[in-house]
Design a protein around this motif. Structure first.
Motif, PDB file in Angstrom:
ATOM      1  N   ASN A 155     -12.688  -9.871   7.863  1.00  0.00           N
ATOM      2  CA  ASN A 155     -12.613 -10.819   6.741  1.00  0.00           C
ATOM      3  C   ASN A 155     -13.266 -10.301   5.462  1.00  0.00           C
ATOM      4  N   ARG A 156     -13.285  -8.984   5.267  1.00  0.00           N
ATOM      5  CA  ARG A 156     -13.722  -8.424   3.991  1.00  0.00           C
ATOM      6  C   ARG A 156     -12.516  -8.259   3.073  1.00  0.00           C
ATOM      7  N   THR A 157     -12.720  -8.490   1.794  1.00  0.00           N
ATOM      8  CA  THR A 157     -11.677  -8.275   0.792  1.00  0.00           C
ATOM      9  C   THR A 157     -11.872  -6.899   0.176  1.00  0.00           C
ATOM     10  N   VAL A 158     -10.848  -6.062   0.270  1.00  0.00           N
ATOM     11  CA  VAL A 158     -10.906  -4.698  -0.264  1.00  0.00           C
ATOM     12  C   VAL A 158      -9.840  -4.560  -1.341  1.00  0.00           C
ATOM     13  N   ILE A 159     -10.258  -4.135  -2.532  1.00  0.00           N
ATOM     14  CA  ILE A 159      -9.338  -3.925  -3.656  1.00  0.00           C
ATOM     15  C   ILE A 159      -9.131  -2.420  -3.822  1.00  0.00           C
ATOM     16  N   ILE A 160      -7.907  -1.971  -3.595  1.00  0.00           N
ATOM     17  CA  ILE A 160      -7.595  -0.540  -3.593  1.00  0.00           C
ATOM     18  C   ILE A 160      -6.716  -0.210  -4.794  1.00  0.00           C
ATOM     19  N   PRO A 161      -7.081   0.780  -5.619  1.00  0.00           N
ATOM     20  CA  PRO A 161      -6.172   1.219  -6.689  1.00  0.00           C
ATOM     21  C   PRO A 161      -4.838   1.676  -6.107  1.00  0.00           C
ATOM     22  N   ASN A 162      -3.765   1.274  -6.755  1.00  0.00           N
ATOM     23  CA  ASN A 162      -2.430   1.580  -6.227  1.00  0.00           C
ATOM     24  C   ASN A 162      -2.187   3.077  -6.076  1.00  0.00           C
ATOM     25  N   ASN A 163      -2.735   3.867  -7.001  1.00  0.00           N
ATOM     26  CA  ASN A 163      -2.506   5.309  -6.933  1.00  0.00           C
ATOM     27  C   ASN A 163      -3.143   5.906  -5.683  1.00  0.00           C
ATOM     28  N   ASN A 164      -4.280   5.347  -5.242  1.00  0.00           N
ATOM     29  CA  ASN A 164      -4.916   5.839  -4.016  1.00  0.00           C
ATOM     30  C   ASN A 164      -4.031   5.602  -2.800  1.00  0.00           C
ATOM     31  N   LEU A 165      -3.290   4.503  -2.808  1.00  0.00           N
ATOM     32  CA  LEU A 165      -2.390   4.224  -1.694  1.00  0.00           C
ATOM     33  C   LEU A 165      -1.177   5.141  -1.721  1.00  0.00           C
ATOM     34  N   MET A 166      -0.567   5.294  -2.898  1.00  0.00           N
ATOM     35  CA  MET A 166       0.693   6.025  -2.986  1.00  0.00           C
ATOM     36  C   MET A 166       0.517   7.531  -2.875  1.00  0.00           C
ATOM     37  N   THR A 167      -0.708   8.044  -3.057  1.00  0.00           N
ATOM     38  CA  THR A 167      -0.937   9.491  -2.935  1.00  0.00           C
ATOM     39  C   THR A 167      -1.492   9.856  -1.570  1.00  0.00           C
ATOM     40  N   ASN A 168      -1.568   8.890  -0.653  1.00  0.00           N
ATOM     41  CA  ASN A 168      -2.035   9.149   0.709  1.00  0.00           C
ATOM     42  C   ASN A 168      -1.036   8.554   1.699  1.00  0.00           C
ATOM     43  N   ASN A 169      -1.224   8.908   2.954  1.00  0.00           N
ATOM     44  CA  ASN A 169      -0.362   8.356   3.995  1.00  0.00           C
ATOM     45  C   ASN A 169      -0.599   6.859   4.150  1.00  0.00           C
ATOM     46  N   ILE A 170       0.480   6.113   4.331  1.00  0.00           N
ATOM     47  CA  ILE A 170       0.405   4.673   4.564  1.00  0.00           C
ATOM     48  C   ILE A 170       1.011   4.388   5.935  1.00  0.00           C
ATOM     49  N   ILE A 171       0.240   3.715   6.777  1.00  0.00           N
ATOM     50  CA  ILE A 171       0.744   3.273   8.079  1.00  0.00           C
ATOM     51  C   ILE A 171       0.995   1.777   7.988  1.00  0.00           C
ATOM     52  N   ASN A 172       2.249   1.380   8.137  1.00  0.00           N
ATOM     53  CA  ASN A 172       2.613  -0.037   8.088  1.00  0.00           C
ATOM     54  C   ASN A 172       2.880  -0.510   9.513  1.00  0.00           C
ATOM     55  N   TYR A 173       1.912  -1.242  10.057  1.00  0.00           N
ATOM     56  CA  TYR A 173       2.038  -1.706  11.437  1.00  0.00           C
ATOM     57  C   TYR A 173       3.035  -2.855  11.568  1.00  0.00           C
ATOM     58  N   SER A 174       3.362  -3.500  10.456  1.00  0.00           N
ATOM     59  CA  SER A 174       4.254  -4.666  10.502  1.00  0.00           C
ATOM     60  C   SER A 174       5.703  -4.320  10.200  1.00  0.00           C
ATOM     61  N   ALA A 175       5.986  -3.074   9.851  1.00  0.00           N
ATOM     62  CA  ALA A 175       7.315  -2.722   9.350  1.00  0.00           C
ATOM     63  C   ALA A 175       8.420  -2.993  10.375  1.00  0.00           C
ATOM     64  N   LYS A 176       8.184  -2.710  11.648  1.00  0.00           N
ATOM     65  CA  LYS A 176       9.211  -2.855  12.680  1.00  0.00           C
ATOM     66  C   LYS A 176       9.188  -4.219  13.359  1.00  0.00           C
ATOM     67  N   GLY A 177       8.188  -5.011  13.075  1.00  0.00           N
ATOM     68  CA  GLY A 177       8.143  -6.359  13.646  1.00  0.00           C
ATOM     69  C   GLY A 177       7.492  -6.468  14.998  1.00  0.00           C
ATOM     70  N   VAL A 178       7.316  -5.351  15.722  1.00  0.00           N
ATOM     71  CA  VAL A 178       6.647  -5.362  17.029  1.00  0.00           C
ATOM     72  C   VAL A 178       5.730  -4.147  17.120  1.00  0.00           C
ATOM     73  N   LEU A 179       4.669  -4.289  17.919  1.00  0.00           N
ATOM     74  CA  LEU A 179       3.733  -3.198  18.163  1.00  0.00           C
ATOM     75  C   LEU A 179       3.527  -3.036  19.664  1.00  0.00           C
ATOM     76  N   ARG A 180       3.257  -1.813  20.083  1.00  0.00           N
ATOM     77  CA  ARG A 180       3.001  -1.553  21.486  1.00  0.00           C
ATOM     78  C   ARG A 180       1.509  -1.370  21.725  1.00  0.00           C
ATOM     79  N   MET A 181       0.991  -2.133  22.680  1.00  0.00           N
ATOM     80  CA  MET A 181      -0.388  -1.941  23.103  1.00  0.00           C
ATOM     81  C   MET A 181      -0.416  -0.878  24.200  1.00  0.00           C
ATOM     82  N   GLU A 182      -1.541  -0.209  24.342  1.00  0.00           N
ATOM     83  CA  GLU A 182      -1.694   0.784  25.400  1.00  0.00           C
ATOM     84  C   GLU A 182      -3.011   0.519  26.115  1.00  0.00           C
TER      85      GLU A 182
END
Length: 279
Positions: A155-182
């Protein structure tokens, strides 16, 4: 010194004429400003309603409608200045030079602005998605032109500059709608493997958050030193990942205990030898 009243009268008439002319120009400028602002707002609402009916990203809808309003407002201001008799050509040149100076001073902000446009148009993630980027992990709460706001699992709020996101790898866990637990579950070598798989499958079925399609995968992963290790791979919705993860281990443990299946732990046998010494 005699006052030439004819000249004074002519001057007053000229000033009165100039004042009336300027007054008319001012009234016309105010009318252009009021009507122009009304048209800009109406155009923004119309564009927003029209684009909202299309399957476009909500952030793109808001950005496009606001951009249209600001563009119309800029033309209205230029028209008002022209109506007041202000030379807009020289003013635009001054504004252009000032904009160049400000742009050089705010290169970082401009790169964040450009990255914000890329996020809005190409949407590598959307509001509500669970992402990992720029060293942070959390749910996207807002996508702004310069920054992206995410809420972390604690529950921490983190404000990230957009350029920091777009110049690094982004992992979108919600993109496919399902996730696999292991999950990894170890049982004793003496246990029946088919029975263990059936008990684990029964434990997973107790949680409605675990999806039936895709079907969970349960298989032997390794023959370890003191246990046979099973890999358990169920699928869940991204928003259910952590609650289902913790509940899965708990349910599996309870079902294994109820079935009398032992979960071994590392043991070490220590042998003591007593040696007698001769004097």
């Amino acid at each position: 010194m005699a006052i030439n009243w004819d000249s004074v009268s002519a001057l007053l008439i000229q000033l009165q004429s100039r004042a009336v002319e300027f007054g008319l120009r001012l009234v016309a400028a105010i009318a252009i400003l009021v009507v122009g602002r009304w048209i800009a707002k109406q155009l923004r609402r119309t564009i927003k309603r029209a684009i909202s009916r299309t399957p476009l990203d909500p952030n793109l809808v808001s950005f496009t409608s606001n951009l249209a309003e600001y563009g119309i407002t800029a033309f209205v201001i230029l028209a008002v200045l022209g109506q007041l008799g202000i030379e807009t050509t020289s003013l635009l040149a001054v504004l252009g030079a000032a904009g160049l100076a400000v742009g050089l001073a705010l290169q970082g902000s401009l790169s964040n602005f450009a990255a914000g446009l890329l996020i809005v148009f190409f949407h590598p993630f959307r509001v509500g998605d669970w992402i990992e980027g720029a060293g942070e992990t959390g749910f996207v709460e807002d996508i702004q032109l310069l920054t992206t706001v995410i809420r972390t699992p604690d529950n921490r709020t983190v404000i990230i500059p957009n350029n920091n996101l777009m110049t690094n790898n982004i992992i979108n866990y919600s993109a496919k709608g399902v996730l696999r637990m292991e999950l990894v579950v170890g049982v004793a070598y003496s246990e029946d493997l088919d029975r263990v798989k059936a008990v684990i499958a029964q434990a997973l079925e107790q949680d409605e958050r675990i999806l039936r399609d895709p079907e969970p995968v349960i298989g032997v992963m390794a023959l370890a030193d003191s246990s046979v290790n099973f890999t358990v791979r169920p699928w869940v919705r991204p928003e259910h990942y952590w609650p289902a993860y913790f509940a899965a281990y708990e349910n599996i443990k309870k079902h294994l205990d109820a079935a009398g299946i032992s979960i071994p732990f590392p043991q070490r046998d220590v042998y003591l030898y007593q040696r007698s010494e001769r004097i």
